[in-house]
Design a protein around this motif. Structure first.
Motif, PDB file in Angstrom:
ATOM      1  N   ARG A 725       0.807  -1.209   0.000  1.00 24.02           N
ATOM      2  CA  ARG A 725       0.000   0.000   0.000  1.00 24.02           C
ATOM      3  C   ARG A 725       0.846   1.269   0.000  1.00 24.02           C
ATOM      4  NH1 ARG A 725      -4.107  -1.723   4.672  1.00 24.02           N
ATOM      5  NH2 ARG A 725      -2.332  -3.087   5.108  1.00 24.02           N
ATOM      6  N   GLU A 726       2.077   1.175   0.507  1.00 23.24           N
ATOM      7  CA  GLU A 726       2.987   2.327   0.401  1.00 23.24           C
ATOM      8  C   GLU A 726       3.280   2.616  -1.075  1.00 23.24           C
ATOM      9  OE1 GLU A 726       5.780   2.177   4.400  1.00 23.24           O
ATOM     10  OE2 GLU A 726       6.169   0.718   2.803  1.00 23.24           O
ATOM     11  N   LEU A 727       3.597   1.540  -1.809  1.00 25.90           N
ATOM     12  CA  LEU A 727       3.905   1.716  -3.223  1.00 25.90           C
ATOM     13  C   LEU A 727       2.656   2.133  -4.006  1.00 25.90           C
ATOM     14  CD1 LEU A 727       6.088   1.603  -5.359  1.00 25.90           C
ATOM     15  CD2 LEU A 727       5.612  -0.831  -5.662  1.00 25.90           C
ATOM     16  N   ASP A 728       1.507   1.576  -3.655  1.00 26.67           N
ATOM     17  CA  ASP A 728       0.243   2.014  -4.280  1.00 26.67           C
ATOM     18  C   ASP A 728       0.107   3.533  -4.173  1.00 26.67           C
ATOM     19  OD1 ASP A 728      -0.716  -0.497  -5.021  1.00 26.67           O
ATOM     20  OD2 ASP A 728      -1.720  -0.833  -3.106  1.00 26.67           O
ATOM     21  N   HIS A 729       0.344   4.019  -2.968  1.00 30.24           N
ATOM     22  CA  HIS A 729       0.135   5.438  -2.679  1.00 30.24           C
ATOM     23  C   HIS A 729       1.068   6.323  -3.510  1.00 30.24           C
ATOM     24  CE1 HIS A 729      -1.648   8.284   0.343  1.00 30.24           C
ATOM     25  NE2 HIS A 729      -0.690   9.042  -0.153  1.00 30.24           N
ATOM     26  N   VAL A 730       2.371   5.993  -3.496  1.00 29.83           N
ATOM     27  CA  VAL A 730       3.350   6.829  -4.203  1.00 29.83           C
ATOM     28  C   VAL A 730       3.192   6.670  -5.709  1.00 29.83           C
ATOM     29  CG1 VAL A 730       5.796   7.359  -4.506  1.00 29.83           C
ATOM     30  CG2 VAL A 730       4.950   6.675  -2.246  1.00 29.83           C
TER      31      VAL A 730
END
Length: 892
Positions: A725-730
């Motif tokens: 979800r960190e990568l989704d966000h960025v």
């Protein structure tokens, strides 16, 4: 029953060259030479297994070893016609070490073993030469007394010096039989006085003592240090070789020496080496007599007035030349051969692949391939990749005088001379006056980058091989000595102190980054030369390697250097390094201390054109090759000053209240910034940073594409991801900016978004992360830190002790920890590809330039490795060797 002893004799042997793990290098090659029907003194090898037993059982030998040694001595009796310990016709032996890796001079040797008060008289009567017999006996007592019994070597030398003074001679060769008898008596008295025991007269006790001493020397201090430097595992152990003695000290038709089948400095084909007439091996090592050249060509080149072996003993020279040629053809490599000539007869005591300079290694490999001795693939594998560093940087001239001030870690190769400077601003100022400087720091930080760039070399009191100073220096191609703990750097007084010597700002020093030495004064240098053989080997390497080789480059200068060395793209561009330049640090700090998002965006708007211009230049240099750009990674406090004086100066320059700047710096400071608010965490907290950087990348890609005509496909890398979800966000932020740029320019973008795998959780959850990530780049510097829970900058305080005591085989920040970090990489690669078959995999940590790590990367089939610019040729060669050996393993 375990077989501990393997015999060899003329024409046959119980071992061969493939048995180095069991017989050690020397024993295996003695067996091989014996089987080749070459003149090798017969003997036997006690295996490395006995070494294992010795250290596992309180330094005792296996109980069944004596019987096997006795059987081998009986075999020697049948071959030589001599009996060990016999009063009439004694067999004398040498006892030498033999690790599977060459460790010249690191372990102990005993010659002439078997002599005592009785057998020495038999030897004198048989040879008709008392002087020779007594000389051999005194040599034996001296070596045995030192190596086995522990009497100080210098005490024996004092007795020799006194004997020479009494006889009126300045060399041992001037002493007669009576002189040597007197020395023998004094030696025995010395041993009795020092140890309160007599020199042993029983040859079997002598042999048992010598065998134990050689095994014990595996763990002497010089052997431990040598193994650490050369990455030789402690558990390999050593074998012990017992051979019938041959005598190079029998007179003027006897000699001992060392020769190479090709010149180890230049690679030129032909016999090369030195010898001593009427001498034994310890005379060569001692260096008390000047050796003579083997060939007339070498004698003329050196201007020596002493006869060459070619002229002095032509028959022996021709025999030696024939034997060495046989060995080179058989082993298909340049050979280093130890030999003894006894009354004109040539005996071979050892052969091994010869050590050589990088320049010689390249020429030898190319020449032997072109001679048809080896294939091109074998030529590629014949050159040690790490030695190429010698060809890529200036080095200190061979034979130059060295006044060593301090010893640190060889963090970045090459050599440089300059004035000592302790402040990066001052380094930049003085360098602008065309005065070379060496930047000396306790440790460096990103804020020092301008001074590091201006300096000729970098020296730090603290830090390891992967410290900030080491990593940046390697990227810049500058020599660096890090972790010189004996230095005390005093910024207040502008001094550095080492072993009581004080050096001030402006004093001239020289760094030898290849050896980790700091030298006083200006030292003569040699400039690198990339010979024709270098280009040939690189061309052959590129033909056989599978993995691509990229570079870690943050500046156009680094990118150009890497491109010239054959880099096939950029695997890591660290964007934060760009913010430390003088014209960018102020708007960066404005962004950090801003109170509102609007103020932050205003500051970032000033940085946008600067970042865009940087990326345009990098894309143009790489001309359509892949460029991976990592978004900002470090925590924000690294960009702010922390000392009160710096805070005052920066605040004044920015026109703000110093208290506000100090409060912001204090608020941002973290207890453990390595594990804090950085990487993707920072980009999620402040998406405006990611927006600015993504826009700069995409606008630069379009502009560079128009300028060059090459389509630019940037790879945008998000650091420190542990959650999908960190990568989704960025990634959502990046994709949104891409759409904006496409709409504004009317140009369709082609780009990839991926992540660094630098946290254990990311490796374990790689399958899930690969649903979003189009590529993985293993950031093995941080992955090693977070896997071990060790700070790489603090590791130097204890990792060397770990290596010395065998806790680790090698520093995990230099060569990958294959069982731990490597296993995480393997898991991530497998799980990532299960999710996304076409997932691109690379490595961008410092391990990407380490040959051992590169071999592992080949085994898990990474697509590329990325390393600092000056390690690109090393990586190209190592990747080729890995491919050749991996294919050979698959087909075997």
């Amino acid at each position: 029953m375990t077989k501990w002893v393997y015999s060899f004799e003329h024409g046959k042997a119980e071992g061969d060259a493939m048995m180095t793990a069991l017989l050690g290098g020397k024993g295996a090659h003695l067996a091989e030479m014996s089987s080749l029907d070459l003149a090798v003194p017969p003997g036997f090898t006690i295996t490395t297994g006995v070494c294992d037993f010795f250290y596992a059982n309180g330094k005792q030998l296996p109980p069944d070893l004596d019987g096997q040694v006795e059987a081998a001595l009986e075999r020697l009796k049948a071959v030589t016609g001599r009996t060990f310990g016999d009063a009439q016709k004694p067999l004398l032996v040498s006892v030498r070490s033999g690790s599977r890796a060459s460790m010249p001079g690191m372990m102990d040797t005993v010659l002439n073993l078997g002599l005592n008060d009785v057998t020495v008289e038999s030897m004198a009567a048989e040879t008709g030469d008392k002087r020779f017999a007594y000389d051999c006996y005194r040599r034996f007592i001296q070596m045995y007394g030192d190596v086995v019994m522990g009497v100080d070597h210098e005490l024996f030398e004092e007795i020799i010096d006194n004997a020479k003074a009494d006889a009126g001679h300045d060399q041992d060769t001037g002493l007669d039989a009576d002189d040597w008898l007197s020395v023998i008596a004094r030696y025995k008295a010395l041993i009795r006085e020092e140890l309160d025991e007599d020199f042993p007269q029983d040859p079997r006790l002598q042999l048992a003592g010598a065998i134990k001493a050689v095994f014990a020397s595996w763990m002497n201090q010089r052997a431990i240090v040598f193994r650490s430097i050369n990455n030789i595992p402690k558990d390999w152990g050593t074998a012990v070789n017992v051979q019938a003695m041959v005598f190079g000290n029998r007179g003027e038709q006897s000699a001992t020496g060392v020769c190479f089948s090709r010149n180890p400095s230049t690679g030129k084909r032909g016999l090369y080496g030195e010898f001593l007439v009427n001498a034994q091996g310890e005379d060569v090592v001692a260096g008390i007599r000047t050796p003579q050249d083997l060939t007339e060509e070498a004698r003329l080149a050196t201007g020596s007035d002493r006869a060459s072996l070619e002229k002095l003993m032509p028959d022996a020279f021709e025999e030696l030349e024939r034997n060495v040629a046989v060995l080179e053809r058989h082993y298909r490599d340049m050979q280093d051969v130890e030999f003894t000539i006894e009354d004109g007869k040539v005996w071979l005591l050892q052969t091994r692949s010869g050590k050589r300079t990088a320049k010689a290694a390249l020429r030898i490999a190319v020449d032997m391939a072109e001679e048809g001795v080896i294939s091109r693939s074998e030529a590629v594998c014949a050159v040690e990749p790490a030695t190429l560093d010698q060809l890529l940087h200036p080095t200190i001239s061979e034979g130059a005088e060295r006044d060593v001030i301090a010893q640190g870690l060889p963090a970045s190769p090459g050599a440089a001379t300059g004035e000592i400077v302790f402040n990066p601003d001052e380094a930049e100022k003085i360098a602008a006056q065309d005065r070379p400087v060496i930047l000396v720091r306790v440790e460096t930080s990103p804020e020092d980058i301008h001074g590091m760039n201006a300096a000729q070399g970098i020296l730090t009191q603290r830090g390891g091989m992967t410290s900030h100073a080491a990593v940046v220096a390697r990227g810049m191609g500058k020599p660096c000595v890090s972790g010189a703990g004996m230095l005390k750097v005093d910024y207040k007084n502008n001094t550095m102190t080492s072993n009581g010597r004080v050096f001030h700002k402006g004093d001239v020093v020289t760094l030898d980054g290849g050896k980790g030495q700091v030298l006083s004064g200006n030292v003569e240098m040699e400039q690198p030369e990339l010979s024709g053989a270098f280009g040939t080997i690189m061309e052959w390497a590129d033909e056989v390697r599978r993995m691509r080789v990229r570079t870690n480059a943050d500046t156009p200068k680094e990118a150009r250097a890497a491109h010239s060395f054959g880099a096939e793209g950029i695997g890591l561009c660290r964007t934060e390094h760009m913010f430390f330049e003088e014209d960018r640090i102020t708007p960066m700090r404005e962004m950090i201390i801003a109170d509102t998002e609007a103020e932050r965006r205003e500051a970032l708007a000033k940085l946008l054109p600067m970042q865009r211009a940087d990326f345009v230049e990098l894309f143009e240099i790489m001309a359509g090759m892949p460029v991976t750009i990592r978004l900002i990674d470090p925590p924000l406090h690294e960009f702010l000053p922390h000392e009160d004086s710096d805070v005052e100066a920066v605040a004044k320059g920015m026109g703000i209240d110093p208290d506000k700047l100090k409060m912001r710096a204090t608020a941002l400071r973290e207890f453990n910034p390595m594990l804090g608010h950085r990487g993707c965490r920072l980009l999620i907290s402040h998406p405006e940073i990611a927006e600015m950087q993504a826009r700069a990348i995409f606008e630069a890609a379009i502009e560079a594409g128009k300028r060059t005509g090459n389509q630019v496909i940037p790879e945008v890398m998000v650091p420190l991801v542990s959650l999908k979800r960190e990568l989704d966000h960025v990634k959502a932020t990046i994709d949104r900016i891409a759409v904006d740029v496409e709409n504004e320019t009317g140009v369709k973008l082609n780009y990839q978004v991926g992540t660094m795998i630098e946290l254990p959780r990311a490796a374990i959850r790689a399958g899930e992360i690969a649903e979003v990530s189009e590529f993985f780049s293993f950031g093995t510097n941080d992955l090693t830190q977070t896997t071990f829970g060790i700070s790489r900058d603090d590791a130097t305080q204890f990792v060397p002790t770990y290596e010395a005591q065998g806790v680790v085989d090698r520093d995990p920040f230099i060569s990958l920890d294959l069982e731990g970090v490597g296993d995480l990489m393997r898991i991530a690669a497998e799980r990532g590809r299960e999710t996304r078959e076409e997932l691109k995999l690379g490595i961008c940590g410092e391990h990407g330039g380490d040959p051992i790590s590169i071999h592992f990367c080949e085994s898990i089939e990474l697509d590329y490795v990325s390393c600092s610019p000056f390690r690109v040729p090393i990586a190209r060669l190592a990747a080729a060797q890995a491919a050749v050996r991996h294919r050979a393993g698959k087909t075997s």
